[in-house]
Design an enzyme around this catalytic site. Sequence first.
Site, short mmCIF file in Angstrom:
data_model
loop_
_atom_site.label_atom_id
_atom_site.label_comp_id
_atom_site.label_asym_id
_atom_site.label_seq_id
_atom_site.Cartn_x
_atom_site.Cartn_y
_atom_site.Cartn_z
N GLU A 1 0.67 -0.73 -0.25
CA GLU A 1 0.12 -0.50 -0.06
C GLU A 1 0.63 1.58 0.09
OE1 GLU A 1 -4.05 -1.23 2.57
OE2 GLU A 1 -1.79 -1.09 3.99
C1 TNX Z 1 -4.38 -3.83 5.12
S1 TNX Z 1 -2.69 -6.46 4.60
C2 TNX Z 1 -3.15 -3.96 5.39
C3 TNX Z 1 -2.74 -3.16 6.40
C4 TNX Z 1 -4.32 -2.94 7.59
C5 TNX Z 1 -4.79 -4.30 7.35
C6 TNX Z 1 -6.35 -4.18 7.49
C7 TNX Z 1 -1.44 -5.38 4.12
C8 TNX Z 1 -0.50 -6.01 3.62
N1 TNX Z 1 -2.07 -4.25 4.68
O1 TNX Z 1 -1.99 -1.99 6.72
O2 TNX Z 1 -3.46 -3.03 8.84
O3 TNX Z 1 -5.56 -3.85 5.73
O4 TNX Z 1 -7.59 -5.34 7.63
#
Ligand code: TNX
Length: 559
Positions: A363
């Site tokens: 992300e």
């Molecule tokens: C996605 S999964 C994220 C996390 C969040 C999560 C909450 C991922 C690699 N990144 O930063 O905590 O969703 O479900």
Amino acid sequence: MRSKSKTSLALPSIPLLKKNPIRSNLVRSALFMAVVLLGLSCQKEKKKRMLNLPRTDMASENLIPKPLKIIATESAFALDQFTAIYTSENASGFEEVGNFLAEKIKWKTDLDLPVNALAKETQQGVIYINQSDSLEINAAEAYQLYITQDSVVLNSNTATGAFRGIQTLQQLIPDAGNDTLAAYKVWPIATGKITDSPSFEYRGSMLDVARHFFSVADVKKYIDLLAYYKYNILHLHLSDDQGWRIEIKSWPLLTEIGGSTEVGGEAGGFYTQEDYKEIVAYAAKHHITVVPEIDMPGHTNAASASYPILNGNGKKAELYEGTHVGFSTFDTRKDTVYAFIDDVVREISEMTPGPYFHIGGDESHVTKKNDYIYFVEKVSKIVKKHGKRMIGWDEVAQADIDSTSIAQFWSSRANAEKAVSKGMKVILSPAKKVYLDMQYDTLSKFGLHWAAYIPVDTAYVWTPEAYEGVPLKNILGLEAPLWSETISTIDELEYLAFPRAIGYSELSWTTKENRDWEGYKVRLANQAPYLDRMDVKYYPSPLIDWKKSKYTYKEIKKD
Ligand code: TNX
């Protein structure tokens, strides 16, 4: 039920002498003879005692994860105050496994079993943890458990295999001792032979200690539970926008400033290097490898708030206690950033005996694509320089990285395919199947539901061996991440993790031919006494007919 090999295995000669300062062969054989005679003289009385034992079916025991092969012989071994534990001499780590088993038996039954002590006259049954080079058990973590009326023999090539085997043995010990068979309590253990080894080499869970901090004691308890279900990986998500949780001596403000916050304005916290080493050592004692993660170039607000020079999103980074993602980034074109990362990876790697370093990489919504790729490639080299194998969330597969790197498939099938095309291994963590922070259903007290609601059956009934086209040979294993935006106490953590984490242990250990929901449901229901004894505040899913148990952690402590 008696055979020559069983009798001889019940009388291990060498371990008896381990602590004996006198090592001459003469003394050795004299003592061995004494043990043999003692063993024989006990046979008569022992046989009598055994006749009263109930018939027990090993194949219908409530083992999780379910072993590869079970051949039941429908008799019982009497675990009682006369049982002793022996381990192979000079086999690295075996005596520790024996001591660990003794501790757990004490905890469950209150029996004090000697480990590698000279045999006492009263000694009868033997648990022998044996290092064996048998080809049948040469897979990593494989073990065999032979249980007869006379003895329990656990064979393994490695201490890790033996450690997995004693989890099975622990699970075979009945919840309550029987006091009608003799003047003392007896725990009849089902006889038979178990041959076992895991499907996947990587069987993990992740704790997000960044959104909310969890103490060393909390992490240790999680390790206890993971080990019982044969997990071998604990991934710690040590940094994120809301907090930096690991002391880095060369960059002290990371924890001083970046460690002071968490989601919702609570106190934050961090592990000193000594704390981290304590966690790593505790995990190692449980044959669990710690995978440290520093999430970057996104999810870095806490680092940039501590050292503004790292920041690349053009705004002043302020400490953040919300739950948005994707707004932060390192400046990927600055040498200082890579000097910083070199220090961080070096300090953490020096304290981490395991082979992996996780760089996050998810992300990074405000990092330009080419900057992101440039960054991942540079950081992959830093990780390699410090002797570790890189893991990253699936986005990292977009970069030009080599096949030793590992992609953690959480969301994008296209990224997983890229990883496979590069010959990389993939860890399966699909959010809609294994995210422990997803709510069970609309009534769940904690958790999110952006990926799915994941009730206990949905969590279990799927096939990682054939997930979204990832070839089996590329699958390193399975990992269940527990993100902590909505949880801040160990009770809340346990509510989300249990019972689903128990199912993931089976998905990553047990072959698909040996899994079925109806059978699993019953075995899971019977975990209640263990979970209660461990004071685990699991979610009592209505899909499961939980076994009533009278146990609580406090009662056990009082006993
Ligand atoms: C996605 S999964 C994220 C996390 C969040 C999560 C909450 C991922 C690699 N990144 O930063 O905590 O969703 O479900």
